[in-house]
Design a protein around this motif. Structure first.
Motif, PDB file in Angstrom:
ATOM      1  N   PHE A 158      45.393  33.386  43.679  1.00  0.00           N
ATOM      2  CA  PHE A 158      44.635  32.769  42.586  1.00  0.00           C
ATOM      3  C   PHE A 158      43.976  33.867  41.753  1.00  0.00           C
ATOM      4  O   PHE A 158      43.889  35.015  42.188  1.00  0.00           O
ATOM      5  N   ARG A 159      43.478  33.476  40.609  1.00  0.00           N
ATOM      6  CA  ARG A 159      42.738  34.411  39.744  1.00  0.00           C
ATOM      7  C   ARG A 159      41.477  33.706  39.254  1.00  0.00           C
ATOM      8  O   ARG A 159      41.289  33.508  38.061  1.00  0.00           O
ATOM      9  N   CYS A 160      40.613  33.293  40.183  1.00  0.00           N
ATOM     10  CA  CYS A 160      39.460  32.477  39.784  1.00  0.00           C
ATOM     11  C   CYS A 160      38.587  33.206  38.759  1.00  0.00           C
ATOM     12  O   CYS A 160      38.257  34.380  38.951  1.00  0.00           O
ATOM     13  N   VAL A 161      38.203  32.467  37.726  1.00  0.00           N
ATOM     14  CA  VAL A 161      37.473  33.092  36.613  1.00  0.00           C
ATOM     15  C   VAL A 161      36.144  33.704  37.055  1.00  0.00           C
ATOM     16  O   VAL A 161      35.681  34.673  36.475  1.00  0.00           O
ATOM     17  N   TYR A 162      35.530  33.118  38.082  1.00  0.00           N
ATOM     18  CA  TYR A 162      34.215  33.606  38.498  1.00  0.00           C
ATOM     19  C   TYR A 162      34.296  34.746  39.513  1.00  0.00           C
ATOM     20  O   TYR A 162      33.286  35.277  39.935  1.00  0.00           O
ATOM     21  N   CYS A 163      35.520  35.101  39.906  1.00  0.00           N
ATOM     22  CA  CYS A 163      35.678  36.095  40.978  1.00  0.00           C
ATOM     23  C   CYS A 163      36.442  37.327  40.536  1.00  0.00           C
ATOM     24  O   CYS A 163      36.051  38.456  40.812  1.00  0.00           O
ATOM     25  N   MET A 164      37.560  37.096  39.841  1.00  0.00           N
ATOM     26  CA  MET A 164      38.466  38.207  39.533  1.00  0.00           C
ATOM     27  C   MET A 164      37.978  39.050  38.362  1.00  0.00           C
ATOM     28  O   MET A 164      37.490  38.502  37.372  1.00  0.00           O
ATOM     29  N   PRO A 165      38.149  40.364  38.459  1.00  0.00           N
ATOM     30  CA  PRO A 165      37.827  41.193  37.300  1.00  0.00           C
ATOM     31  C   PRO A 165      38.792  40.892  36.163  1.00  0.00           C
ATOM     32  O   PRO A 165      39.885  40.376  36.397  1.00  0.00           O
ATOM     33  N   ASP A 189      44.590  42.947  34.504  1.00  0.00           N
ATOM     34  CA  ASP A 189      45.426  42.893  35.696  1.00  0.00           C
ATOM     35  C   ASP A 189      44.749  43.632  36.836  1.00  0.00           C
ATOM     36  O   ASP A 189      44.429  44.807  36.722  1.00  0.00           O
ATOM     37  N   TYR A 190      44.551  42.918  37.930  1.00  0.00           N
ATOM     38  CA  TYR A 190      43.930  43.567  39.078  1.00  0.00           C
ATOM     39  C   TYR A 190      45.011  44.329  39.848  1.00  0.00           C
ATOM     40  O   TYR A 190      46.032  43.767  40.224  1.00  0.00           O
ATOM     41  N   LEU A 221      31.120  46.816  43.471  1.00  0.00           N
ATOM     42  CA  LEU A 221      32.438  46.575  44.057  1.00  0.00           C
ATOM     43  C   LEU A 221      32.867  45.162  43.677  1.00  0.00           C
ATOM     44  O   LEU A 221      32.028  44.275  43.548  1.00  0.00           O
ATOM     45  N   GLU A 222      34.163  44.959  43.495  1.00  0.00           N
ATOM     46  CA  GLU A 222      34.649  43.619  43.133  1.00  0.00           C
ATOM     47  C   GLU A 222      34.713  42.736  44.379  1.00  0.00           C
ATOM     48  O   GLU A 222      35.097  43.178  45.454  1.00  0.00           O
TER      49      GLU A 222
END
Ligand code: SAM
Ligand code: SF4
Ligand code: SF4
Length: 338
Positions: free
Chosen positions: A23-30, A33-34, A331-332
């Motif tokens: 997933f690429r949750c908007v509230y979590c992922m930087p 492209d990670y 840190l992410e």
């Protein structure tokens, strides 16, 4: 008993088994492209097991597996069986986005896992797409019911609430939990990492979440925190049909009771969710150090710990200052383990 500079014991360990996620949750992922860690950087299962044993000898009792998405890591069931066998572990749990649970629920239960937290931020298909960017709500719902069928109890649903995004999901998710016997935990949106667009206007505080539930007819009684190191404040409906928790990290920080260390997928020991760096335990481990040497390194880090980020954030917010310093790179979450 090992204590940090503020008198807090080392009791909990969150182990991130991977920094990858489907997933690429908007509230979590930087943003952007990670780029994931190189495979050689990731701790092997035996290395995780060895470190976990050392942490348990130092006082850790509760272990949680997380990520990234822990179920994308091959061999996670094997790791669970090994962690279950460690004497001294009183509670082992796993946090997942649920998308792969349909096929993993039974093997996880068979391996000895009994507690699962599953993220569910919405029951609306379109909103689900907007939040996660990938994956399907159906796969998550299938996973949730597969967990119930496999025998997990309690199954806890974790819902991050962002005021401008999914505040209207509070009531439907609470009703869903009540209907199917799941515990629900609402989590205040936090300023984790560096690119999740957090600002105070997107925060729906615990008190407001409770107001919304009360307006919808939920009569909730507060049960407080189970232990002083439990992040969630617990509630129960008067008729006992729903157990609910709120993790109010922003509006009611609980740093004073924070007994949690984090081990990142690449073997860094991190002492706060909002830290900008960790101690490289993997380097010590791979240098051929014995258990005593590794144990001393962990003790030194813990004994020097002074973290209280969320309390400081609230102090800054209350005094009208910027809640965080944008120059300070954290840190992410996906690397750190939530
Ligand atoms: N991928 C798994 C999942 O989503 O459950 C495990 C890792 S995820 C980082 C762990 C938890 O952190 C999830 O419940 C997620 O909703 C929560 N989380 C991520 N970013 C957050 C944020 N900015 N504020 C509050 N909670 C957050
Ligand atoms: Fe979402 Fe969890 Fe993946 Fe973060 S790690 S993007 S919260 S599913
Ligand atoms: Fe613990 Fe850091 Fe969260 Fe405070 S901000 S509760 S010290 S992880």
């Amino acid at each position: 008993m090992l204590q940090d500079r503020l008198g807090r014991e080392l009791r909990d360990l969150r182990i991130s088994v991977t920094d990858r996620c489907n997933f690429r949750c908007v509230y979590c992922m930087p943003e952007g492209d990670y780029v994931g860690l190189d495979r050689s950087e990731i701790l092997r299962l035996e290395e995780i097991e060895r470190l976990a044993k050392i942490f348990v000898r130092l006082g850790v009792r509760d272990v949680k597996l997380t990520g990234g998405e822990p179920l994308v890591r091959k061999g996670v069931e094997r790791l669970i069986a090994r962690l279950c066998a460690i004497q001294g572990v009183e509670d082992l749990s796993l946090t997942t986005n649920g998308s792969l649970l349909k096929n993993h629920a039974k093997p996880l239960f068979k391996a000895g896992l009994r507690r699962l937290n599953i993220s569910l931020d919405t029951l609306d298909n379109e909103m689900f797409q907007a939040i996660t960017a990938r994956g399907s709500l159906k796969s998550v719902l299938d996973g949730i019911f597969a967990a119930k069928e496999a025998g997990f109890s309690p199954v806890k649903l974790n819902t991050v609430i962002r005021k401008d995004l999914n505040a209207d999901q509070i009531v439907p998710i609470a009703r869903f939990g009540r209907q199917h016997g799941f515990e629900v935990r609402f989590i205040e949106f936090m300023d984790t990492g560096n690119g999740n667009g957090w600002d105070p206007s997107k925060l729906l505080e615990k008190a407001q979440i409770l107001e919304i539930l009360a307006s919808a007819g939920f009569s909730l009684v507060s049960k407080g925190r189970h232990y002083k190191n439990t992040p969630a404040v617990s509630f129960k409906t008067l008729d006992g049909s729903l157990k609910l928790g709120i993790i109010a990290s922003v509006s009611e920080p609980f740093c004073q009771g924070c007994t949690r260390a984090r081990l990142t997928a690449d073997g860094k020991l991190v002492t706060c969710l909002f830290a900008s760096m960790g101690f490289d335990l993997k380097r010590v481990l791979r240098s051929g150090a014995g258990d005593e040497e590794i144990s001393s390194a962990i003790s030194r880090v813990w004994e020097g710990r002074t973290d209280r980020y969320s309390e400081e954030r609230l102090e800054r917010l209350r005094s009208g200052k910027s809640p965080f310093d944008p120059k300070e790179q954290k840190l992410e979450m996906v690397r750190l383990g939530g």
